[in-house]
Design an enzyme around this catalytic site. Structure first.
Site, PDB file in Angstrom:
ATOM      1  N   ASP A  75      -2.567   2.583   6.360  1.00  0.00           N
ATOM      2  CA  ASP A  75      -1.302   2.032   5.877  1.00  0.00           C
ATOM      3  C   ASP A  75      -0.327   1.939   7.035  1.00  0.00           C
ATOM      4  O   ASP A  75      -0.579   2.433   8.127  1.00  0.00           O
ATOM      5  CB  ASP A  75      -0.712   2.970   4.805  1.00  0.00           C
ATOM      6  N   LYS A 126       1.580  -3.056   4.090  1.00  0.00           N
ATOM      7  CA  LYS A 126       2.395  -4.180   3.635  1.00  0.00           C
ATOM      8  C   LYS A 126       3.642  -4.243   4.503  1.00  0.00           C
ATOM      9  O   LYS A 126       4.296  -3.257   4.744  1.00  0.00           O
ATOM     10  CB  LYS A 126       2.772  -3.963   2.168  1.00  0.00           C
ATOM     11  N   MET A 144       9.836   5.945  -2.919  1.00  0.00           N
ATOM     12  CA  MET A 144      10.026   4.487  -2.994  1.00  0.00           C
ATOM     13  C   MET A 144      11.330   4.137  -3.711  1.00  0.00           C
ATOM     14  O   MET A 144      11.388   3.176  -4.479  1.00  0.00           O
ATOM     15  CB  MET A 144       8.828   3.824  -3.719  1.00  0.00           C
TER      16      MET A 144
HETATM   17  N1  SAH Z   1       0.955   9.128  -0.914  1.00  0.00           N
HETATM   18  C1  SAH Z   1       2.249   9.390  -0.324  1.00  0.00           C
HETATM   19  C2  SAH Z   1       3.363   8.628  -1.024  1.00  0.00           C
HETATM   20  C3  SAH Z   1       3.191   7.126  -0.988  1.00  0.00           C
HETATM   21  S1  SAH Z   1       4.537   6.270  -1.696  1.00  0.00           S
HETATM   22  C4  SAH Z   1       2.505  10.896  -0.336  1.00  0.00           C
HETATM   23  O1  SAH Z   1       1.820  11.643  -1.028  1.00  0.00           O
HETATM   24  O2  SAH Z   1       3.389  11.354   0.401  1.00  0.00           O
HETATM   25  C5  SAH Z   1       5.491   5.899  -0.262  1.00  0.00           C
HETATM   26  C6  SAH Z   1       6.826   6.599  -0.370  1.00  0.00           C
HETATM   27  O3  SAH Z   1       6.692   7.962  -0.055  1.00  0.00           O
HETATM   28  C7  SAH Z   1       7.866   6.066   0.584  1.00  0.00           C
HETATM   29  O4  SAH Z   1       8.532   4.950   0.058  1.00  0.00           O
HETATM   30  C8  SAH Z   1       8.799   7.253   0.707  1.00  0.00           C
HETATM   31  O5  SAH Z   1       9.656   7.344  -0.410  1.00  0.00           O
HETATM   32  C9  SAH Z   1       7.831   8.408   0.617  1.00  0.00           C
HETATM   33  N2  SAH Z   1       7.409   8.942   1.935  1.00  0.00           N
HETATM   34  C10 SAH Z   1       6.151   9.041   2.389  1.00  0.00           C
HETATM   35  N3  SAH Z   1       6.131   9.666   3.595  1.00  0.00           N
HETATM   36  C11 SAH Z   1       7.414   9.948   3.889  1.00  0.00           C
HETATM   37  C12 SAH Z   1       8.051  10.607   4.985  1.00  0.00           C
HETATM   38  N4  SAH Z   1       7.367  11.112   6.022  1.00  0.00           N
HETATM   39  N5  SAH Z   1       9.389  10.742   4.953  1.00  0.00           N
HETATM   40  C13 SAH Z   1      10.104  10.275   3.915  1.00  0.00           C
HETATM   41  N6  SAH Z   1       9.559   9.635   2.867  1.00  0.00           N
HETATM   42  C14 SAH Z   1       8.228   9.489   2.843  1.00  0.00           C
END
Ligand code: SAH
Length: 250
Positions: A33, A55, A169
């Site tokens: 990703d 994306k 998100m």
């Molecule tokens: N699978 C991922 C989440 C995917 S959805 C998990 O478990 O962490 C993607 C969203 O996750 C982003 O829009 C943001 O809101 C959040 N996100 C993921 N990594 C992040 C990070 N290092 N810092 C802040 N927000 C994060």
């Protein structure tokens, strides 16, 4: 051939699982990703091929394209190769990993899920926020601020009580989310913390209130923590020196 659906954790390579680090170190192909901390790629052998299916404006693979790609490479013959589908955080937390697993199963491709540390919980912790701090909150709800074509979140129900809400998100929709929670009865003074790029070198935390969340400047990716615990900041001395905190006074 096995496709590994690997959780990359929130960013800092030290927060990869030992298993994820081991698999990455012998990867031949990494399909990843956009939201992967660049430091993680230093663990991948130089010969490994990397495909970015993230994306982004101007170009985006549909989930179907990604599923098809995984099935094609997973079903491919030839030398034994280690194929890694690398996803931020945990592959099954809003990562659409479930859909990829479904596609691989349907096609009879062997795969293995390698859980990761989700940013939903690691992000607040990295900002010094204990999401279920005794006396302040007895629950934490992880919710998507927005999901394409699928939005069934009951903000009224979430607004009730004082449980911690962690929004992923949600950056683009922060005004609408705040309005919905206020309409449902959460107090305007409810503390809010927004953690940008949690555990990345550029991590930044913005402290504000629910009333002011809509007007705060935030850069994606970020996690929004809503609830009394969001006022806490239990970081060690070193972390205090390293991390940026902004108090929003708008
Ligand atoms: N699978 C991922 C989440 C995917 S959805 C998990 O478990 O962490 C993607 C969203 O996750 C982003 O829009 C943001 O809101 C959040 N996100 C993921 N990594 C992040 C990070 N290092 N810092 C802040 N927000 C994060």
């Amino acid at each position: 051939m096995t496709v590994y659906l690997v959780g990359a954790g929130p960013g800092d390579p030290d927060l990869l699982t030992v298993k994820a680090a081991r698999i990455l170190s012998c990867a031949d192909l990494v399909i990843h990703d956009r939201l992967i901390d660049p430091r993680i790629f230093e663990l991948v052998p130089p010969h490994a091929e990397r495909i970015d299916v993230g994306k982004r404006p101007g170009w985006s693979a549909t989930q179907n394209n990604i599923n098809e790609l995984l099935v094609t490479v997973g079903a491919g013959r030839g030398a034994e190769r280690t194929i890694v589908r690398l996803k931020g955080g945990d592959p099954f937390v809003f990562g659409r990993g479930g859909e990829e697993a479904e596609a691989l199963m349907a096609a009879g491709v062997l795969f293995e899920v390698v859980p990761g540390i989700s940013a939903a919980l690691a992000g607040p912790a990295a900002a010094g926020i204990p999401v279920t701090h005794r006396g302040l909150s007895a629950s934490v709800t992880v919710v998507a601020g927005h999901r394409e074509g699928y939005d069934d979140t009951n903000w009224d129900a979430l607004a009730v009580g004082n449980g911690t809400i962690v929004v992923l998100m949600g950056v683009e929709h922060r005004r609408r989310i705040a309005t919905a929670l206020l309409a449902g009865g959460r107090l305007p003074s409810t503390p809010v913390a927004v953690i940008e790029r949690a555990t990345w070198e550029s991590q930044r935390t913005i402290r504000t209130t629910l009333a002011q969340l809509g007007g705060v400047d935030v850069v994606s990716p970020a996690i929004i923590v809503i609830g009394d615990v969001a006022a806490l900041s239990y970081v060690g001395v070193d972390a205090q020196l390293l991390s940026t905190t902004v108090i929003s006074t708008e």
